[in-house]
Scaffold this active site. Structure first.
Site, mmCIF file in Angstrom:
data_model
loop_
_atom_site.group_PDB
_atom_site.id
_atom_site.type_symbol
_atom_site.label_atom_id
_atom_site.label_comp_id
_atom_site.label_asym_id
_atom_site.label_seq_id
_atom_site.Cartn_x
_atom_site.Cartn_y
_atom_site.Cartn_z
ATOM 1 C CG ASP A 164 13.491 -21.496 -22.406
ATOM 2 O OD1 ASP A 164 12.910 -22.599 -22.516
ATOM 3 O OD2 ASP A 164 13.577 -20.891 -21.332
ATOM 4 N N GLY B 66 8.469 -14.619 -11.328
ATOM 5 C CA GLY B 66 9.006 -15.728 -12.112
ATOM 6 C C GLY B 66 10.502 -15.819 -12.016
ATOM 7 C CD GLU B 67 14.588 -18.693 -9.910
ATOM 8 O OE1 GLU B 67 15.745 -19.043 -9.663
ATOM 9 O OE2 GLU B 67 13.635 -18.812 -9.108
#
Length: 273
Positions: free
Chosen positions: A127, A16-17
């Protein structure tokens, strides 16, 4: 740093990033454990990037069973890596399978416990979304604090993944507070219930239009056919989280003490006694 420390972790694959780093699945050759490595590129001019220092500082202050644990920080090939616990399933993947209602209710409650812990320490996650909540043995863990900040009067508006972004952020507000996380939580809870995202906009203007079209009156969930099968307490909880006016949204503490969680509250009280 010794050669041994550089060779201690073997990267297996990119998984993932995050907001400021790339996440890898890796193996600790010393303990045989699987871990997650978050890689930051070191700048020749600035050294360790400020975003990395900030995330390390935040994680060191957030010791909680439902928040990702920072194990250590190492340098590999001139790049800073954060070593953290590895989880192989995020909430969006978890919801693809059928689960008992009490497991889903427990996940919602534990997410709220972690968010309350974050907010009490003056941080906003900024987030919260299903991909930033991992699950193991039906227990949720909040991850990726790359966008997290201490509450302050002037903050960046362009945060949070679009589908979970609060209306005030969509209107380019810079003086927001913890309420943006509570909107995200409301979207996540609705997604757990419906098994699909509630608002799936293609742009900020489209996202805001979708929100306004659905939330067009007080207690809008009561007359929404998508939620007809859910009990009134659950509907009331979502309604109190998904208020367009941030001042009307309930806080993480208020959400934890909502009547919908009466069973969880009683269980915690019994453990204390």
């Amino acid at each position: 740093m010794s050669t041994f420390e550089n060779l201690r972790y073997i990267k297996i694959q990119k998984i993932g990033e995050g907001a400021y780093g790339i996440i890898y699945k890796a193996k600790d050759v010393q303990t045989e454990e699987i871990v997650a490595l978050k890689k930051f590129k070191l700048s020749d001019n600035e050294g360790v990037p400020s975003c990395a220092l900030r995330e390390i500082s935040i994680l060191n202050q957030l010791k909680h069973p439902n928040i990702i644990k920072l194990i250590s920080q190492i340098i590999i090939n001139k790049k800073l890596h954060l070593v953290m616990n590895y989880y192989d399933m995020d909430l969006s993947e978890y919801l693809k399978f059928k689960h008992e209602e009490y497991h889903l209710k427990n996940i919602i409650y534990k997410i709220l416990l972690a968010v309350e812990f974050i907010h009490k320490r003056k941080f906003i996650h900024r987030d919260l979304q299903p991909k930033n909540i991992v699950v193991k043995n039906n227990e949720p863990v909040i991850i990726d604090f790359g966008l997290s900040r201490v509450l302050s009067p002037n903050l960046t508006a362009g945060v949070t993944q679009l589908w979970y972004r609060a209306p005030e952020l969509l209107q380019n507000c810079h003086s927001y507070d913890y309420a943006i996380d509570m909107w995200s939580i409301g979207c996540i809870i609705a997604e757990i219930a419906l098994n699909k995202p509630l608002f799936m906009g293609s742009s900020e203007s489209h996202q805001f239009s979708l929100i306004k079209n659905i939330i067009n009156r007080d207690e809008w969930f009561i007359n929404n056919s998508q939620f007809a099968k859910f009990n009134n307490l659950f509907i009331d909880l979502i309604n109190k989280l998904l208020q367009i006016d941030p001042s009307k949204r309930i806080t993480s503490t208020q959400a934890l003490y909502h009547p919908f969680f009466q069973d969880q509250q009683a269980l915690i009280q019994d453990k204390k006694e």
